[in-house]
Design a protein around this motif. Structure first.
Motif, PDB file in Angstrom:
ATOM      1  N   GLY A  84       0.826  -1.201   0.000  1.00 52.83           N
ATOM      2  CA  GLY A  84       0.000   0.000   0.000  1.00 52.83           C
ATOM      3  C   GLY A  84       0.859   1.249   0.000  1.00 52.83           C
ATOM      4  O   GLY A  84       1.899   1.314  -0.611  1.00 52.83           O
TER       5      GLY A  84
ATOM      6  N   TYR B  51      -1.455   7.929  -8.247  1.00 52.56           N
ATOM      7  CA  TYR B  51      -2.090   6.626  -8.008  1.00 52.56           C
ATOM      8  C   TYR B  51      -3.622   6.704  -8.085  1.00 52.56           C
ATOM      9  O   TYR B  51      -4.270   5.856  -8.698  1.00 52.56           O
TER      10      TYR B  51
ATOM     11  N   ALA C 249      -3.783   0.702   0.484  1.00 51.99           N
ATOM     12  CA  ALA C 249      -4.046   1.194  -0.870  1.00 51.99           C
ATOM     13  C   ALA C 249      -3.867   0.104  -1.915  1.00 51.99           C
ATOM     14  O   ALA C 249      -4.491   0.143  -2.980  1.00 51.99           O
TER      15      ALA C 249
ATOM     16  N   CYS D 165      -3.553   3.738 -10.543  1.00 51.81           N
ATOM     17  CA  CYS D 165      -3.910   2.422 -10.029  1.00 51.81           C
ATOM     18  C   CYS D 165      -4.345   1.453 -11.127  1.00 51.81           C
ATOM     19  O   CYS D 165      -3.869   0.318 -11.189  1.00 51.81           O
TER      20      CYS D 165
ATOM     21  N   PRO E 201      -0.276   4.969  -0.666  1.00 48.49           N
ATOM     22  CA  PRO E 201       0.101   4.234  -1.874  1.00 48.49           C
ATOM     23  C   PRO E 201       1.541   4.503  -2.304  1.00 48.49           C
ATOM     24  O   PRO E 201       2.130   5.515  -1.931  1.00 48.49           O
TER      25      PRO E 201
END
Length: 280
Positions: free
Chosen positions: A28, A200, A97, A71, A30
């Motif tokens: 994570g 992200y 994350a 992401c 992030p």
């Protein structure tokens, strides 16, 4: 320390801990290097941990195109790792994350999952962030701690947007604020790619409706684990994540914060191993 190539040619690194059946681990942050995960409370005794340094973190290369930090764009890197490992289906554990990355991967490649463990994962991919109210309610549980009086006003100001991030309230993210937690927290700045973290969750990263639709096709068993003392996600919010899957079980680790393997390593490793092995 295996190195493999993403579809765009970026060289990525994963770190191997332990022996046995592989368990792919998504960090994570992030965009924090996987080093902060350690051996996940001794989980490497039961499984071979394959810990991925996401592009631009740890030992993985910085990509040519910074937009690939988003992401949904990272899903291709996870699939490249599966192919590199030669696995038809892979078990995945994702923290914080990284849970949104795992959910986006699961929605796109439901047939490639064996089992999925989501550990204190904020469900950004479902369009449901942790709220300031969630975090403050969890923080109030720590009122008896000697550091609470200084930490809570700063935390409240940060969450309301009237104050900056202040290390004084970092203890709220841990179930136990001891020397282990302090050392873990002190490394965060050096282990995190802040520029990548800003990308992200950029526009288009999550697609909640599309992700929910994809997750409805996931037949793999799923564990959603929350920390009792965590506010992001709170146990109630984590339960909503479990509801997005057809076959998910939900667990709350007593006394744990956002990094449950630090708070009670034995409990954490036992519960996650039981799930991965198919035991109740």
């Amino acid at each position: 320390m295996p190195i493999f190539s993403a579809p765009d040619g970026t060289r990525l690194t994963c770190h191997i801990r332990g022996e046995g059946e592989p368990l792919v681990v998504l960090p994570g942050g992030p965009m924090r290097a996987c080093a902060y995960l350690g051996n996940l409370g001794g989980l490497d005794v039961h499984r071979q941990l394959v810990l991925l340094d996401l592009r631009g973190t740890g030992r993985s290369d910085v990509p040519t195109d910074p937009a690939t930090y988003r992401c949904d764009r990272l899903v291709d890197d996870v699939e490249a790792l599966r192919r590199h490992l030669g696995l038809e289906r892979m078990d995945v554990l994702a923290h914080s994350a990284g849970g949104s990355l795992a959910m986006r991967y699961a929605a796109r490649h439901p047939d490639r999952l064996g089992r999925l463990a989501l550990i204190t994962a904020i469900p950004w991919a479902l369009g449901v962030p942790a709220t300031p109210e969630d975090r403050l309610a969890a923080a109030r549980q720590r009122a008896s701690e000697p550091w609470f009086a200084d930490a809570f006003p700063a935390f409240e100001a940060w969450l309301s947007g009237t104050g900056d991030f202040d290390p004084v309230f970092v203890p709220f993210f841990y179930g136990r604020w001891d020397d282990t937690a302090r050392a873990h927290a002190d490394r965060e700045g050096d282990e995190t790619n802040d520029d990548a973290a800003e990308v992200y969750g950029a526009d288009g990263a999550y697609d909640p409706d599309g992700t929910r639709s994809g997750l409805a096709r996931v037949t793999a068993p799923v564990l959603v684990l929350a920390g009792e003392m965590d506010g992001g996600p709170s146990p109630a919010l984590a339960r909503r994540t479990a509801d997005a899957f057809p076959a998910a079980e939900f667990a709350v680790q007593p006394g744990a914060g956002h990094y449950p393997w630090l708070d009670d390593p034995e409990w954490f490793a036992r519960r996650v191993t039981a799930f991965l092995s198919g035991r109740e």
